[in-house]
Design a protein around this motif. Sequence first.
Motif, PDB file in Angstrom:
ATOM      1  N   ASP A  47      42.345  51.607  69.576  1.00 39.99           N
ATOM      2  CA  ASP A  47      43.789  51.833  68.873  1.00 39.99           C
ATOM      3  C   ASP A  47      44.031  50.517  68.254  1.00 39.99           C
ATOM      4  O   ASP A  47      43.363  49.327  69.207  1.00 39.99           O
ATOM      5  N   PRO A  48      44.547  50.308  67.248  1.00 38.96           N
ATOM      6  CA  PRO A  48      44.741  48.839  66.689  1.00 38.96           C
ATOM      7  C   PRO A  48      45.616  47.835  67.566  1.00 38.96           C
ATOM      8  O   PRO A  48      45.190  46.693  67.702  1.00 38.96           O
ATOM      9  N   GLN A  49      46.394  48.534  68.434  1.00 35.29           N
ATOM     10  CA  GLN A  49      47.093  47.473  69.179  1.00 35.29           C
ATOM     11  C   GLN A  49      46.177  47.202  70.505  1.00 35.29           C
ATOM     12  O   GLN A  49      46.130  45.679  70.661  1.00 35.29           O
ATOM     13  N   ASN A  50      45.522  47.969  71.055  1.00 33.35           N
ATOM     14  CA  ASN A  50      44.499  47.375  72.176  1.00 33.35           C
ATOM     15  C   ASN A  50      43.354  46.411  71.468  1.00 33.35           C
ATOM     16  O   ASN A  50      43.043  45.510  72.270  1.00 33.35           O
ATOM     17  N   TRP A  51      42.978  46.690  70.218  1.00 34.69           N
ATOM     18  CA  TRP A  51      42.068  45.830  69.639  1.00 34.69           C
ATOM     19  C   TRP A  51      42.725  44.451  69.434  1.00 34.69           C
ATOM     20  O   TRP A  51      41.942  43.359  69.590  1.00 34.69           O
ATOM     21  N   ARG A  52      43.862  44.343  68.887  1.00 32.29           N
ATOM     22  CA  ARG A  52      44.508  43.157  68.704  1.00 32.29           C
ATOM     23  C   ARG A  52      44.544  42.172  69.740  1.00 32.29           C
ATOM     24  O   ARG A  52      44.737  41.089  70.026  1.00 32.29           O
ATOM     25  N   THR A  53      45.116  43.017  71.121  1.00 29.83           N
ATOM     26  CA  THR A  53      45.122  42.599  72.579  1.00 29.83           C
ATOM     27  C   THR A  53      43.886  41.867  72.731  1.00 29.83           C
ATOM     28  O   THR A  53      43.977  40.659  73.393  1.00 29.83           O
ATOM     29  N   PHE A  54      42.758  42.631  72.710  1.00 30.31           N
ATOM     30  CA  PHE A  54      41.490  42.219  73.098  1.00 30.31           C
ATOM     31  C   PHE A  54      40.888  41.004  72.276  1.00 30.31           C
ATOM     32  O   PHE A  54      40.625  40.073  72.786  1.00 30.31           O
ATOM     33  N   VAL A  55      41.450  41.119  70.921  1.00 23.54           N
ATOM     34  CA  VAL A  55      40.949  39.917  70.020  1.00 23.54           C
ATOM     35  C   VAL A  55      41.679  38.730  70.459  1.00 23.54           C
ATOM     36  O   VAL A  55      41.374  37.351  70.648  1.00 23.54           O
ATOM     37  N   THR A  56      42.822  38.669  70.742  1.00 29.96           N
ATOM     38  CA  THR A  56      43.714  37.555  71.045  1.00 29.96           C
ATOM     39  C   THR A  56      43.215  37.125  72.696  1.00 29.96           C
ATOM     40  O   THR A  56      43.213  35.827  72.412  1.00 29.96           O
ATOM     41  N   PHE A  57      43.118  37.839  73.028  1.00 25.23           N
ATOM     42  CA  PHE A  57      42.403  37.272  74.666  1.00 25.23           C
ATOM     43  C   PHE A  57      40.997  36.633  74.480  1.00 25.23           C
ATOM     44  O   PHE A  57      40.936  35.482  75.015  1.00 25.23           O
ATOM     45  N   ALA A  58      40.164  37.426  73.769  1.00 29.64           N
ATOM     46  CA  ALA A  58      38.821  36.632  73.351  1.00 29.64           C
ATOM     47  C   ALA A  58      38.922  35.269  72.710  1.00 29.64           C
ATOM     48  O   ALA A  58      38.041  34.359  72.985  1.00 29.64           O
ATOM     49  N   LYS A  59      39.951  35.293  71.863  1.00 31.00           N
ATOM     50  CA  LYS A  59      40.022  33.877  71.329  1.00 31.00           C
ATOM     51  C   LYS A  59      40.385  32.736  72.325  1.00 31.00           C
ATOM     52  O   LYS A  59      40.328  31.602  71.755  1.00 31.00           O
ATOM     53  N   ARG A  60      41.335  32.933  73.206  1.00 33.87           N
ATOM     54  CA  ARG A  60      41.697  31.986  74.253  1.00 33.87           C
ATOM     55  C   ARG A  60      40.220  31.496  75.011  1.00 33.87           C
ATOM     56  O   ARG A  60      40.445  30.391  75.813  1.00 33.87           O
ATOM     57  N   ARG A  61      39.267  32.211  75.299  1.00 31.83           N
ATOM     58  CA  ARG A  61      38.119  31.883  75.797  1.00 31.83           C
ATOM     59  C   ARG A  61      37.111  30.861  75.346  1.00 31.83           C
ATOM     60  O   ARG A  61      36.883  30.893  74.351  1.00 31.83           O
TER      61      ARG A  61
END
Length: 61
Positions: A47-61
């Motif tokens: 779902d779009p919200q979970n995807w945004r959360t994943f992308v936000t977290f991945a960008k921090r790595r």
Amino acid sequence: MELIGATWRKSTRSGVQGDCVEVADNLPGVVGVRDSKDQAGPVLTFDPQNWRTFVTFAKRR
């Protein structure tokens, strides 16, 4: 789930061979993710919200 009308795109950071994941985020209520080397293969959906959360977290790595 069928993703009829999905527009797939690769990351601008994909390698020169382009082997990476593709994302389709143009459909309402779903984001599709697939392997660029196996475009007829399985697709993960989020779902779009979970995807945004994943992308936000991945960008921090």
